[in-house]
Design a protein around this motif. Structure first.
Motif, short mmCIF file in Angstrom:
data_model
loop_
_atom_site.label_atom_id
_atom_site.label_comp_id
_atom_site.label_asym_id
_atom_site.label_seq_id
_atom_site.Cartn_x
_atom_site.Cartn_y
_atom_site.Cartn_z
N GLU A 93 1.44 -15.82 13.69
CA GLU A 93 1.51 -15.01 14.91
C GLU A 93 0.48 -13.89 14.86
OE1 GLU A 93 4.72 -14.28 12.87
OE2 GLU A 93 4.56 -16.45 12.95
N PRO A 94 -0.15 -13.71 16.05
CA PRO A 94 -1.06 -12.58 16.08
C PRO A 94 -0.30 -11.26 16.15
CG PRO A 94 -0.99 -13.63 18.22
CD PRO A 94 -0.08 -14.44 17.33
N ILE A 95 -0.96 -10.24 15.72
CA ILE A 95 -0.36 -8.90 15.81
C ILE A 95 -1.18 -8.13 16.83
CG2 ILE A 95 -0.09 -6.73 14.57
CD1 ILE A 95 0.43 -8.38 12.09
N THR A 96 -0.50 -7.50 17.72
CA THR A 96 -1.22 -6.73 18.73
C THR A 96 -0.87 -5.26 18.54
OG1 THR A 96 -1.10 -8.56 20.24
CG2 THR A 96 -1.61 -6.41 21.19
N ASP A 116 0.86 -1.19 0.00
CA ASP A 116 0.00 0.00 0.00
C ASP A 116 0.89 1.22 0.00
OD1 ASP A 116 -2.18 1.58 0.10
OD2 ASP A 116 -2.68 1.18 2.22
N LEU A 117 0.33 2.35 -0.37
CA LEU A 117 1.18 3.54 -0.33
C LEU A 117 0.97 4.25 0.99
CD1 LEU A 117 -0.32 6.53 -1.08
CD2 LEU A 117 -0.81 5.24 -3.09
N ASP A 118 1.99 4.96 1.39
CA ASP A 118 1.97 5.68 2.65
C ASP A 118 1.18 6.97 2.45
OD1 ASP A 118 2.41 6.94 4.99
OD2 ASP A 118 4.58 7.24 4.70
N LEU A 119 0.04 7.06 3.14
CA LEU A 119 -0.81 8.23 2.92
C LEU A 119 -0.18 9.52 3.46
CD1 LEU A 119 -4.61 7.60 3.29
CD2 LEU A 119 -3.30 8.28 1.31
N ASN A 120 0.87 9.36 4.25
CA ASN A 120 1.57 10.58 4.70
C ASN A 120 2.48 11.12 3.60
OD1 ASN A 120 0.45 10.48 7.25
ND2 ASN A 120 2.02 9.05 7.96
N PHE A 121 2.59 10.32 2.54
CA PHE A 121 3.41 10.71 1.39
C PHE A 121 4.85 11.05 1.80
CE2 PHE A 121 -0.94 11.52 -0.08
CZ PHE A 121 -0.94 10.67 -1.16
N ASN A 122 5.39 10.26 2.72
CA ASN A 122 6.82 10.43 3.06
C ASN A 122 7.68 9.88 1.92
OD1 ASN A 122 6.28 11.56 5.57
ND2 ASN A 122 6.02 9.51 6.49
N VAL A 123 8.79 10.52 1.71
CA VAL A 123 9.64 10.14 0.59
C VAL A 123 10.75 9.19 1.06
CG1 VAL A 123 11.21 11.04 -1.18
CG2 VAL A 123 9.14 12.31 -0.56
N HIS A 124 11.00 8.19 0.25
CA HIS A 124 12.08 7.25 0.54
C HIS A 124 13.40 7.99 0.45
CE1 HIS A 124 14.79 3.84 0.14
NE2 HIS A 124 13.80 3.08 0.63
N PRO A 125 14.29 7.91 1.50
CA PRO A 125 15.50 8.74 1.50
C PRO A 125 16.42 8.47 0.32
CG PRO A 125 15.48 7.14 3.32
CD PRO A 125 14.17 7.07 2.70
N LYS A 161 2.40 -4.13 7.95
CA LYS A 161 2.30 -2.69 8.13
C LYS A 161 1.15 -2.11 7.29
CE LYS A 161 5.20 1.22 8.93
NZ LYS A 161 6.29 2.03 8.44
N ALA A 162 1.03 -2.66 6.10
CA ALA A 162 -0.07 -2.20 5.23
C ALA A 162 -1.41 -2.51 5.87
CB ALA A 162 0.04 -2.87 3.86
N VAL A 163 -1.51 -3.70 6.46
CA VAL A 163 -2.79 -4.10 7.06
C VAL A 163 -3.09 -3.25 8.29
CG1 VAL A 163 -4.08 -5.99 8.11
CG2 VAL A 163 -2.58 -6.44 6.17
N ILE A 164 -2.04 -3.04 9.10
CA ILE A 164 -2.25 -2.23 10.30
C ILE A 164 -2.70 -0.81 9.91
CG2 ILE A 164 -1.04 -1.14 12.25
CD1 ILE A 164 0.73 -3.72 12.32
N ASN A 165 -2.10 -0.26 8.90
CA ASN A 165 -2.50 1.07 8.42
C ASN A 165 -3.94 1.10 7.94
OD1 ASN A 165 -0.95 3.36 8.52
ND2 ASN A 165 0.55 2.49 7.10
N SER A 208 -7.39 0.81 2.74
CA SER A 208 -6.03 1.12 2.29
C SER A 208 -5.89 2.56 1.82
CB SER A 208 -5.66 0.17 1.15
OG SER A 208 -6.46 0.46 0.04
N GLY A 209 -4.65 3.03 1.89
CA GLY A 209 -4.38 4.38 1.42
C GLY A 209 -4.64 4.49 -0.06
N LEU A 210 -4.37 3.42 -0.79
CA LEU A 210 -4.59 3.43 -2.24
C LEU A 210 -6.06 3.62 -2.57
CD1 LEU A 210 -2.75 3.15 -4.62
CD2 LEU A 210 -3.30 0.74 -4.72
N SER A 211 -6.89 2.99 -1.76
CA SER A 211 -8.33 3.10 -1.99
C SER A 211 -8.78 4.56 -1.82
CB SER A 211 -9.06 2.19 -1.01
OG SER A 211 -10.43 2.32 -1.18
N VAL A 212 -8.21 5.24 -0.86
CA VAL A 212 -8.55 6.65 -0.65
C VAL A 212 -8.15 7.46 -1.89
CG1 VAL A 212 -8.07 8.70 0.75
CG2 VAL A 212 -8.31 6.47 1.85
N LEU A 213 -6.99 7.14 -2.41
CA LEU A 213 -6.51 7.84 -3.61
C LEU A 213 -7.43 7.58 -4.81
CD1 LEU A 213 -3.99 9.60 -3.93
CD2 LEU A 213 -2.90 7.68 -5.07
#
Lengths: 134, 680
Positions: free
Chosen positions: A122-125, A14-23, A35-39, B38-43
Motif C-alpha cells: 500500500e502506498p502511504i500518502t 529510528d529514535l524520536d528526535l523530539n526525545f519524547n519519553v515512553h510513558p 513512521k520511521a520512514v515518514i520521519n 533518520s534521527g539516528l543519523s543526526v545523532l
C-alpha cells in the motif's frame, strides 16, 4: 483454531528526535517502520544545504524557495527539490505522486506526497503545509 | 563490517561516522543509522563531529608544542625563547645628515637637539616618512655657524609610554609595549624613583646574564602574543628589581621598516630651536630598514643561535650571526686569513653585499665591526670587513628559431629569452661563491621555447671604478678571470671620461687596446746552455717586430737563464742570437705569445678621426685579467654614477667568484642583457 501471533520484527527502527519519553518504559520513544520512514522524509525535506556537518550536499533548498514569489513556477521548483532530495537520500522510498499547490490565501504551499516503501504494497500518502514563519 | 569494537584511531569526520555505524550494526535496538534522513543519523553526526573536533584540537595542541611543527607565530616565538632567541624586530632605516645653522644676534650658548626631534623625508611612493633622533646631540660652533655633523636619524615616529609599577597587580614586573611595529634597538627605558622625584636612571637591555648582578640596571625583552613586545625587570639577583611606585618611562620608534630605505632628502618638521634658517645636507641616504623576522626565519635562527651559542668561532657562526644582527644584506662571504693570498694568519675576513647598492659606508662597516662582531669574536682573531669586488656580467645572445614551430612573434620570443636569462641570474648569480657556466646558460635559453634551434652567447665582463678626480693617480682593476685579446669582433670598451691632452685642452676620451700590441716576446727558452762563458753574453732578438730586449745570466760557465726585459711590439716571429761572453754553443728560442697588451686613451674628432691622447696609459694582462692604469689625471666621468666602466669579453666559458668577488648581472642596465632573435 487458536490465534497465532506472528511477531514480525520491525525492519526500520529510528529514535524520536523530539526525545519524547515512553510513558511506561520511561525510555526514549522509537519510531518504527512506516513512521520511521515518514520521519526521515520529513527530516530530509526540512534540512537545508550546509546544515549537516561536512555534508553540504544533503538537504533541499525549500526554505529559500518559500521566499520566492508565490506562483506555480515556485511550486514546480519546490516539487523538484523534494523529489531530488528523496530520490538521492531516501532509498527506502519510491515516489508515486507528488503535488505542490500554492495556497495563496495562506501564503503557503500544500504538498501531497504519496510513496511506496520498499516491500510494502500500500502506498502511504502524507500531506503537509510548507509555510514560512517569518 | 559489523564490529563490537569501536575503532578509535581514525580522526576525520567520515571515518569516525563509519566506525560508529559499524559499531551500531552489532545491535538491533535502532536500525536506521544508514539512512541520512533518520534521527539516528543526526545523532551520529553530532557524535562524529564532536570527536573530530577534539581530535583536531589535540592535533593542533601537539603541533604547536614543537618548534618544528608549530604554525602560530606566538608558539614559534615561545619555543625560540626557550632556546634563548629573541626574533629581531622591524628595523628603522637610518640616514646621516649635516645640519648647519647660522648664528644670529642672540647668544644661545650651547645648542642641542633632543631625543625624538623629527625630520620629514621627501616622498617615496606618495608617502613621506618621519625621521627622528634617538639621542641628544650638541652642536659645535665655529665661524658663525652651529654645526651638527653626521647626525644619525632613524625612520619612525617617536612614541613614549609611562608605567607605574604596582607589585600587587604586576608581581613579575612585566610591561607590555602597546605598539607592534617598534624597533627594539631604539628602545630607551628610564626608571624614576617614585612619582614626585625628578631623577631618572637609564636601564639597558641585557643581552647576556653572565655579566650582570643584583645591582645591574638592566631590563629584558621578549616577544609576546600578537607580535608585540614586553619588557621585564630583574629580581635583585639577576638585574636590579623595581620598587613599588617606580615610574617606568619607555620610549621607542614605531617604524615602517624597509619602506623608507633610499630616502635622500630631509626637512625639519618644526623650527630647530628658534632658528628659522638652517640647511640640511644628506651625508648618506636612508638604508638598513628591515621588516620583522618571519616565522620560518625564527624557526631556523633559533636553532642556529643555539648552536652558535653567542660566539663567533667558525665560519658558519659568522654567516649566521652577522646576517641575523644585520639583516639588510643580500649575501655574506666569510673566509679565514689562511685562505688569503698571501696568507694572513690571525684574521678573518667578512664581506657583505647590502640589499641596496654594492658597498657599505665606512660608518656602517665600523658599526658592524665594533657593535656586532667584536663583542662576540674570539680573542686574538681580528675580524676585518672588506668590500665586495663586483664583477658585472653582460650577456648578449643571438637566438635562432624556427618560425613554423611557434605562434610567438620575434618580440615575444625576445622577452621570453630575456626573462629566462633573468631567471638564471636570480638562481645562480648575485651571490658570493657563485659560478656562471656559459653552456648551462645556453641550455636555459634553448629551453625557453620549443621553437628555438640554438643560440650564441657572448659573455662580457665589466668592472666599474670611481676615479679620484683632479689628481694624478694609478688604478689596478682586477677581473680575476682571463680576458679575450683584441680581435675584429671583440675589443675592450670603456665609458667616456674627461682628461686634458698635451695642449691642456679638455677631451672626452675612452680607453682602448693598442692593436697588435700584445704580440711581443713573452719568454726565451734555452735550447743549449753552451760552455766556457766567463761573462754574461749579449742577447739580441731579431724579428718582424721591434724593441724586444733580454738579458742572460750565467752560472758555472753555462747560460742559466735568459729574462725578457722588454717584450717589444708587433712580433709574429723572432730569433734569438747569443754573442760574446767568451763561451760557445749557447742557443735559445723566443716564444712569441705575450698576453699582455697596452692601453691608450683616444677620442674621435669632428670628422670621426681617432685622435690618441696618451698612447701608453696602461697595460692589460689577458691571462690574469688585471688592468693597470698608470698616472692618469681624470677630471670627470661622463657616467651619471661618476664611475668609469671597463668592459672586456671573457676568454673562458666559466666564470666563478670566490671570497669577496660577486658576479652581478645588473638588470637595471639595459646593456647587460642583449637578445637578438633570428628566424631560420
Amino acid at each position: 483454531m487458536s490465534n497465532v501471533i506472528i511477531d514480525i520484527p520491525s525492519r526500520y527502527i529510528d529514535l524520536d528526535l523530539n526525545f519524547n519519553v515512553h510513558p511506561i518504559k520511561k525510555d526514549i520513544n522509537k519510531h518504527k517502520d512506516a513512521k520511521a520512514v515518514i520521519n526521515s522524509v520529513k527530516n530530509l525535506v526540512l534540512t537545508n544545504h550546509y546544515e549537516r556537518l561536512f555534508h553540504p550536499e544533503i538537504g533541499s533548498n525549500i526554505r529559500k524557495m518559500l521566499f520566492e514569489p508565490m506562483d506555480n513556477i515556485t511550486a514546480i521548483a519546490i516539487e523538484r527539490e523534494i523529489r531530488e532530495v528523496i530520490e538521492n537520500f531516501e532509498p527506502r522510498v519510491t515516489i508515486q505522486t507528488l503535488d505542490v499547490v500554492p495556497y495563496y490565501d495562506y501564503d503557503s504551499f500544500h504538498v501531497t506526497l504519496s510513496f511506496f516503501i520498499i516491500n510494502r504494497t500500500e502506498p502511504i500518502t502524507i500531506k503537509f503545509l510548507l509555510e514560512r514563519i517569518r | 563490517m559489523a564490529s563490537n569494537k569501536l575503532k578509535i584511531t581514525q580522526l576525520d569526520f567520515d571515518n569516525i561516522k563509519t566506525n560508529l555505524k559499524n559499531y551500531l550494526r552489532t545491535q538491533d535496538e535502532f536500525l536506521d543509522y544508514d539512512f541520512e534522513g533518520s534521527g539516528l543519523s543526526v545523532l551520529l553526526d553530532v557524535l562524529a563531529y564532536n570527536t573530530h573536533y577534539n581530535a583536531y584540537y589535540l592535533n593542533m595542541v601537539a603541533n604547536e608544542s614543537f618548534l618544528d611543527t608549530a604554525i602560530l607565530r606566538d608558539s614559534v616565538v615561545s619555543h625560540a625563547k626557550t632556546l634563548g632567541y629573541t626574533p629581531f624586530s622591524k628595523k628603522c632605516a637610518k640616514a646621516f645628515i649635516n645640519v648647519t645653522i647660522p648664528v644670529d644676534q642672540n647668544n644661545y650658548g650651547q645648542v642641542s637637539l633632543p631625543r625624538g626631534f623629527s625630520f620629514r623625508s621627501e616622498s617615496i611612493d606618495n608617502t613621506t616618512y618621519n625621521f627622528s633622533l634617538i639621542d641628544e646631540y650638541t652642536a659645535t660652533q665655529a665661524n658663525g655657524f652651529y654645526y651638527f655633523e653626521n647626525l644619525p636619524i632613524y625612520e619612525g615616529n617617536y612614541a613614549r609610554n609611562i608605567f607605574i609599577y604596582d607589585p600587587i597587580e604586576n608581581p613579575k614586573s612585566v610591561f607590555d609595549i602597546p605598539d607592534k611595529d617598534i624597533d627594539i634597538d631604539t628602545l630607551q627605558v628610564l626608571v624614576r624613583d617614585g612619582l614626585t622625584n625628578t631623577f631618572t636612571e637609564q636601564y639597558n637591555l641585557s643581552s647576556s646574564i653572565l655579566n650582570i648582578d643584583g645591582d645591574s640596571k638592566v631590563y629584558f625583552i621578549q616577544e609576546t602574543l600578537g607580535e608585540k613586545y614586553q619588557i621585564y625587570f630583574g629580581n635583585d639577583i639577576v638585574g636590579k628589581s623595581l620598587q613599588p611606585n617606580d615610574v617606568v618611562i619607555v620610549s621607542y620608534l614605531v617604524t615602517s621598516g624597509s619602506a623608507a630605505n633610499k630616502v635622500k632628502k630631509f626637512v625639519a618638521i618644526s623650527k630647530i630651536l628658534s632658528f628659522n634658517t638652517y640647511s640640511i645636507q644628506t651625508v648618506s641616504e636612508a638604508s638598513g630598514g628591515a621588516n620583522k623576522e618571519g616565522i620560518e626565519s625564527v624557526r631556523l635562527s633559533a636553532i642556529s643561535q643555539y648552536t652558535t651559542q653567542n660566539r663567533l668561532v667558525n665560519k658558519n657562526d659568522y654567516l649566521f650571526y652577522v646576517k641575523q644582527k644585520y639583516p639588510v644584506i643580500d649575501s655574506i662571504s666569510v673566509w679565514g686569513g689562511e685562505e688569503q693570498f698571501p696568507k694572513v694568519y690571525g684574521k678573518i675576513f667578512v664581506c657583505l653585499k647590502p640589499t641596496s647598492g654594492y658597498y657599505l659606508s665606512e660608518i656602517e662597516k665600523k658599526r658592524i665591526l665594533d657593535d656586532i662582531i667584536a663583542p662576540m669574536s674570539v680573542v686574538s682573531i681580528t675580524p676585518e670587513l672588506v668590500d665586495p669586488e663586483v664583477l658585472f656580467i653582460l650577456v648578449s645572445t643571438i637566438v635562432y628559431y624556427n618560425r613554423m614551430k611557434t605562434t610567438l612573434t620575434g618580440n615575444q620570443l625576445n622577452s621570453l629569452v630575456t626573462n629566462k636569462i633573468k631567471e638564471y641570474n636570480t638562481e645562480n648569480l648575485n651571490d658570493f661563491d657563485s659560478t656562471l657556466v656559459i653552456s648551462r646558460l645556453q641550455d636555459e635559453i634553448d629551453d625557453s621555447d620549443t621553437s628555438i634551434i640554438g643560440n650564441d652567447v657572448t659573455l662580457r665582463l665589466q668592472k666599474r671604478f670611481s676615479p679620484i678626480l683632479n689628481k694624478l693617480s694609478s688604478y689596478t682593476i682586477k677581473f680575476n678571470s682571463p680576458l679575450k685579446k683584441l680581435t675584429s669582433t671583440s675589443k675592450l670598451t670603456s665609458s667616456q671620461f674627461t682628461v686634458r691632452d698635451s695642449s691642456y685642452i679638455r677631451r672626452d676620451v675612452v680607453f682602448e687596446e693598442i692593436p697588435d700590441s700584445e704580440t711581443g716576446v713573452s719568454r726565451i727558452v734555452i735550447t743549449d746552455s753552451g760552455v766556457g762563458y766567463t761573462t754574461a753574453p749579449t742577447v739580441r732578438i731579431e724579428g718582424d717586430g721591434y724593441g724586444a730586449t733580454a738579458t742572460a745570466k750565467i752560472s758555472g760557465g753555462r747560460i742559466e737563464s735568459i729574462s725578457v726585459d722588454n717584450r717589444g711590439i708587433n712580433y709574429s716571429k723572432a730569433v734569438v742570437y747569443i754573442d760574446g761572453g767568451g763561451g760557445v754553443g749557447g742557443t735559445a728560442t723566443a716564444i712569441v705569445d705575450s698576453k699582455i697588451g697596452e692601453l691608450r686613451t683616444v677620442y674621435f674628432d669632428k670628422t670621426a678621426k681617432r685622435v690618441v691622447v696618451n698612447d701608453k696609459v696602461g697595460i692589460i694582462n689577458y691571462n690574469t685579467g688585471e688592468i693597470t692604469i698608470n698616472n692618469i689625471n681624470i677630471l670627470k666621468s661622463l657616467e651619471s654614477s661618476g664611475e668609469i666602466k671597463i668592459t672586456v669579453e671573457a676568454e673562458s666559458g666559466m666564470i666563478s667568484s670566490t671570497k669577496n668577488t660577486l658576479l652581478y648581472l645588473d638588470e637595471t642596465d639595459p646593456s647587460s642583457i642583449q637578445v637578438t632573435v633570428r628566424s631560420v
